[in-house]
Scaffold this motif. Structure first.
Motif, mmCIF file in Angstrom:
data_model
loop_
_atom_site.group_PDB
_atom_site.id
_atom_site.type_symbol
_atom_site.label_atom_id
_atom_site.label_comp_id
_atom_site.label_asym_id
_atom_site.label_seq_id
_atom_site.Cartn_x
_atom_site.Cartn_y
_atom_site.Cartn_z
ATOM 1 N N SER A 581 0.813 -1.314 0.143
ATOM 2 C CA SER A 581 0.066 -0.092 0.015
ATOM 3 C C SER A 581 0.946 1.197 -0.063
ATOM 4 O O SER A 581 0.626 2.273 -0.716
ATOM 5 N N VAL A 582 2.055 1.260 0.636
ATOM 6 C CA VAL A 582 2.803 2.443 0.757
ATOM 7 C C VAL A 582 3.440 2.413 -0.660
ATOM 8 O O VAL A 582 3.604 3.669 -1.077
ATOM 9 N N LEU A 586 3.228 5.964 -2.959
ATOM 10 C CA LEU A 586 4.656 6.597 -3.615
ATOM 11 C C LEU A 586 4.631 6.556 -5.012
ATOM 12 O O LEU A 586 4.808 7.607 -5.583
ATOM 13 N N HIS A 587 3.960 5.567 -5.861
ATOM 14 C CA HIS A 587 3.856 5.538 -7.140
ATOM 15 C C HIS A 587 2.737 6.704 -7.639
ATOM 16 O O HIS A 587 3.084 7.390 -8.601
ATOM 17 N N ILE A 588 1.978 6.620 -6.966
ATOM 18 C CA ILE A 588 0.834 7.948 -7.366
ATOM 19 C C ILE A 588 1.405 9.319 -6.971
ATOM 20 O O ILE A 588 0.901 10.524 -7.423
ATOM 21 N N ILE A 607 -5.265 15.887 6.892
ATOM 22 C CA ILE A 607 -4.863 14.746 5.829
ATOM 23 C C ILE A 607 -3.186 14.734 6.074
ATOM 24 O O ILE A 607 -2.748 15.788 5.310
ATOM 25 N N PRO A 608 -2.673 13.952 6.776
ATOM 26 C CA PRO A 608 -1.078 13.893 6.783
ATOM 27 C C PRO A 608 -0.334 13.685 5.432
ATOM 28 O O PRO A 608 -0.587 12.344 4.930
ATOM 29 N N GLN A 609 0.387 14.607 4.879
ATOM 30 C CA GLN A 609 1.136 14.283 3.493
ATOM 31 C C GLN A 609 2.374 13.626 3.989
ATOM 32 O O GLN A 609 3.643 14.111 3.698
ATOM 33 N N VAL A 610 2.217 12.319 4.456
ATOM 34 C CA VAL A 610 3.524 11.539 4.758
ATOM 35 C C VAL A 610 3.277 10.233 4.115
ATOM 36 O O VAL A 610 2.160 9.744 3.699
ATOM 37 N N PRO A 611 4.299 9.242 4.091
ATOM 38 C CA PRO A 611 4.175 7.743 3.479
ATOM 39 C C PRO A 611 3.129 6.991 4.419
ATOM 40 O O PRO A 611 2.330 6.097 3.635
#
Length: 827
Positions: A581-582, A586-588, A607-611
């Motif tokens: 899922s991670v 990372l792909h999108i 919404i935390p913009q982290v992996p």
């Protein structure tokens, strides 16, 4: 010596004091009469105007109704139901007239509007007793007192009452006066007016009362507490029979009707204004109304609030959440054993004697929480214990009923009943519940315990759980809130976790990010060259992501294992693997994913913009989560959840809901939040969660059209399951308020899913044969599961967005090279 002659009587002087006494009496009497007259004139002049009573509307409480019109709660200082005289039965009117003012319709000035013979009779009785023990107020006088005067018995108040009665008689007809009286009179138990009394004592409207019940109510004004039919049935019966005899004497009823009514037993019992089955919902409404309109307008103007709550669904939500949390506290649906905390208290002496007789022990809350009942252990032995259940009946608990108990400090399972229960123990009990494994076919999640009630199995030892939970259920298309429960018991905690508890959703957040990955047109518009499909393959190997602070983020799977081969997107979601899922996120791209997730109604700042975003590291409420899932269920439209459908004043005027956060808004979104094709693809993948993934236990519902996703956070601090049918979407959260761990083996599939299953079993009773609708933008094609590419033949088929299909794979070495080329581009 000569004797003096006596003075003639007529010539003796008269005493002057008699004259002065007489004069003083005359002058004093005149002044007294003058003073009384002046005081009476002043009192008359200062009496309130009564014309306003011609348009009088009684203060009425706030009433909140369920979707089917059932009263959920009445909140206000008095219980009232304004009822026009034309709707009050004639026999009921006659009963009150016979009991309180038999000559109410008389034209004799001695009896209307004031009964002077009655005043003399009452004065004579008061003189004998040297106290104001008897009144003589006619119905007109009682109306005057109830509206304008105090109930205190004084001469001044009585005179004011008499004068005001004349004012009323001058300005109002007798029908108007009787209307005011029957709607204003206090009849005990907090009920004002005959309609409120009928509902309070008999649970009926006045139109449904029998003659005997009418006479019973008519006997109450004289002394509502003394003649209360619930507390003093014998005294109420005597007073009722007196009223019936007065009605017969006044020719209002026949002798036969009187005899039949006298033969009726007193069967009154207290009926609460409402049995509030949705206290968290009604509390939100109450607070909003007070904040918006103030307490006086809210509680006294007869507001009628109509909600979307379904009583059937709400009862199912309450029961499912309560039993599920109890099961966790008892260790029945968890792989983490729970140690018995012991009885509530040990009673002795007078406290024990009172409890055995039915007296509620002071250590208990005012009302039993959820579905629990209290009991006291009378006797115990190795094989069984006899319990006095709430002081009313005896029940037996055997080894099976206490089998879940593990004794401190080692947590060893009890082998005998008397190891657990001893005489005098105050305990909680519930109806026996058996946990059964469901969802066989999945090696990890097949052990989910889905409980069931066992008919005639009696009671079992229970405990109030420290763990909490929440459940929210919506109509996926309209946003109407069908059920809302913010905790185990509103009596024990008023905090509404459904609306205000911000918790991490864990893997339950994945579908929102996966939807961003499935939206090929949006991906390409954002500059991505490669899009994904449900059958695209993702590598499941250890991953290390450098972070801006110089550290590395290394996600792990729940099982702490990895796959030897890449896995499909749908399988990754079904089995809830974290590392793939991670990689997908990372792909999108994190910024693109965060912007897309915002479409589901999540505020940008949450919404935390982290992996770890895809693993649910942000904090969201159950209401926010269920709203997001509703977008999948209804084909891509983001609904506006609402609880209040309309509000009306007592006069029928509608109040605007524009400022109500959970109020109905007629506007509907013109464009979908996400494409219908993307919503359908996500639904198909979440159906696989139930068919063969972490939600497999839900197969016990035997419904083809079900989709959902489990969620478990790091440290097992939160457990979720959110799922939906074509119409109903529901989320369940379980966790501790202080955010400590649920246990090493806690998971959404074990703690939250059984609650969801039991709730949905009730909520889906009327939903038969519905299927998720496939939009025209989706096509079905054969594919090769080893490559994720289209195939010419084979048994495997999947759905894809039209125009965004994977390439068609070749055969042999060429297909293998193409697969590895695509995989390299993805990674």
């Amino acid at each position: 010596m000569s004797t003096p002659e006596p003075t003639p009587p007529s010539s003796r002087p008269r005493p002057r004091w008699r004259f002065w006494v007489l004069l003083a009496l005359v002058v004093g009497g005149f002044n007294t009469l003058l003073g009384i007259g002046a005081w009476t004139w002043w009192t008359w002049d200062h009496l309130p105007a009564v014309r306003a009573l011609e348009d009088w509307h009684p203060e009425q409480p706030l009433r909140i109704y369920a979707a089917n019109g059932r009263l959920l709660q009445a909140i206000g200082p008095q219980i009232r139901f304004a009822l026009p005289l034309a709707k009050i039965p004639k026999d009921l009117q006659a009963a009150f007239i016979a009991a309180e003012n038999g000559r109410f319709y008389s034209h004799d000035p001695l009896y209307y509007p004031v009964s002077y013979p009655g005043i003399l009779r009452a004065a004579f009785v008061d003189i004998i007793h040297l106290a104001p023990v008897q009144g003589a107020s006619t119905i007109t006088e009682q109306v005057a007192r109830n509206f304008y005067l105090s109930p205190k018995k004084t001469i001044a108040r009585k005179v004011a009452e008499i004068l005001l009665a004349y004012k009323l008689a001058d300005h109002l007809t007798r029908a108007q006066i009787l209307d005011l009286y029957l709607n204003k009179i206090y009849l005990g138990q907090g009920a004002y007016g005959v309609e409120a009394a009928a509902r309070t004592y008999y649970g009926k409207d006045v139109s449904q009362l029998t003659l005997a019940q009418m006479a019973t109510l008519a006997g109450l004004p004289a002394a509502p507490s003394y003649f209360n039919p619930v507390k003093n049935p014998q005294l109420a019966r005597e007073r009722r029979d007196y009223v019936l005899h007065r009605m017969f004497a006044d020719h209002d009823i026949t002798h036969h009707a009187m005899v039949l009514a006298e033969a009726q037993p007193i069967r009154a019992r207290y009926h609460a204004p409402a049995n509030n089955i949705a206290p968290y919902a009604t509390e939100w409404i109450r607070k909003w109304l007070v904040k918006r309109f103030g307490a006086n307008f809210t509680y006294r103007r007869g507001l009628r609030v109509y909600t979307t709550i379904s009583p059937r669904d709400q009862r199912a939500a309450d029961h499912s959440l309560a039993v599920g949390l109890e099961n966790y506290a008892m260790g029945l649906d968890s792989l983490d054993p729970k140690v018995w905390r012991g009885p509530i208290a040990r009673l002795k002496g007078a406290a024990l004697k009172a409890a055995l007789a039915g007296g509620r022990p002071s250590v208990l809350p005012d009302r039993d929480p959820a579905n629990l009942r209290w009991g006291v252990v009378v006797q115990s032995s190795p094989g069984e214990a006899r319990i006095r259940l709430e002081g009313h009946r005896s029940v037996i608990l055997d080894r099976t009923d206490v089998a879940w108990v593990r004794l401190p400090p080692q947590g060893l399972q009890a082998s005998a009943v008397n190891q657990v229960l001893k005489p005098g123990d105050l305990i909680w009990l519930r109806h026996y519940v058996a946990a059964t494994n469901a969802g066989a076919g999945n090696r990890v999640w097949g052990a989910t315990a889905v409980w069931q009630r066992v008919a005639n199995a009696g009671w079992q030892l229970a405990a109030v759980p420290k763990v909490q939970g929440a459940l929210v259920s919506l109509d996926a298309h309209t946003g109407a809130i069908l059920a809302l429960n913010g905790g185990f018991s509103y009596k024990l905690s008023h905090f509404d976790r459904a609306l205000y508890a911000y918790r991490q959703p864990g893997s339950g957040f994945k579908p929102f990010v996966y939807a961003a990955a499935m939206d090929a047109p949006a991906l390409k518009a954002a500059g991505h060259r490669h899009y994904l499909t449900p059958v695209s393959l993702i590598k499941d190997t250890p991953l290390s992501v450098p972070l801006p602070d110089g550290s590395d983020y290394r996600p792990t799977n729940y099982s702490n294992t990895f796959s030897r081969t890449p896995i499909a997107v749908w399988q990754d979601l079904a089995d809830s693997h974290n590392v793939p899922s991670v990689r997908l996120l990372l792909h999108i791209g994190i910024p693109y994913a965060a912007a897309y997730v915002h479409r589901f109604g999540f505020p940008v700042q949450q919404i935390p913009q982290v992996p770890s975003m895809v693993l649910g590291s942000g904090d969201y409420t159950p209401m926010q989560i269920v709203r997001g899932y509703a977008t999948f269920a209804n084909g891509g439209y983001r609904p506006r959840p609402y609880l209040v459908s309309r509000i009306q004043t007592a006069s029928g005027e509608h109040i605007s809901l524009r400022d109500c956060a959970l109020g109905y808004k007629p506007e509907t979104p013109s464009t979908p939040a996400i494409p219908s094709g993307v919503a359908f693809l996500m639904t198909r993948m979440m159906e696989r969660v139930i068919h063969q993934g972490t939600g497999v236990a839900a197969q016990i519902l035997h419904r083809r059209a079900l989709a959902g996703k489990t969620g478990t956070t790091n440290g097992e601090t939160n457990a979720w399951f959110t799922g939906y049918s074509p119409r109903v979407v529901t989320t369940v959260w379980v966790g501790y308020d202080d955010n400590h761990s649920l246990g090493r083996w806690a998971a959404g599939a074990r703690e939250a899913l059984p609650i969801w299953i039991h709730y949905m079993k009730a909520a889906l009773q009327d939903e038969r044969g519905l299927r998720f609708t496939k939009p025209t933008t989706v096509v079905r094609r054969r594919y090769n599961p080893k490559t994720g590419l289209l195939a010419h033949s084979g048994p495997y088929k999947a759905y894809f967005l039209k125009g965004y299909l994977p390439p068609r794979g070749g055969s042999g070495l060429g297909a293998i090279k193409h697969f590895f080329h695509k995989l390299a581009n993805f990674l």
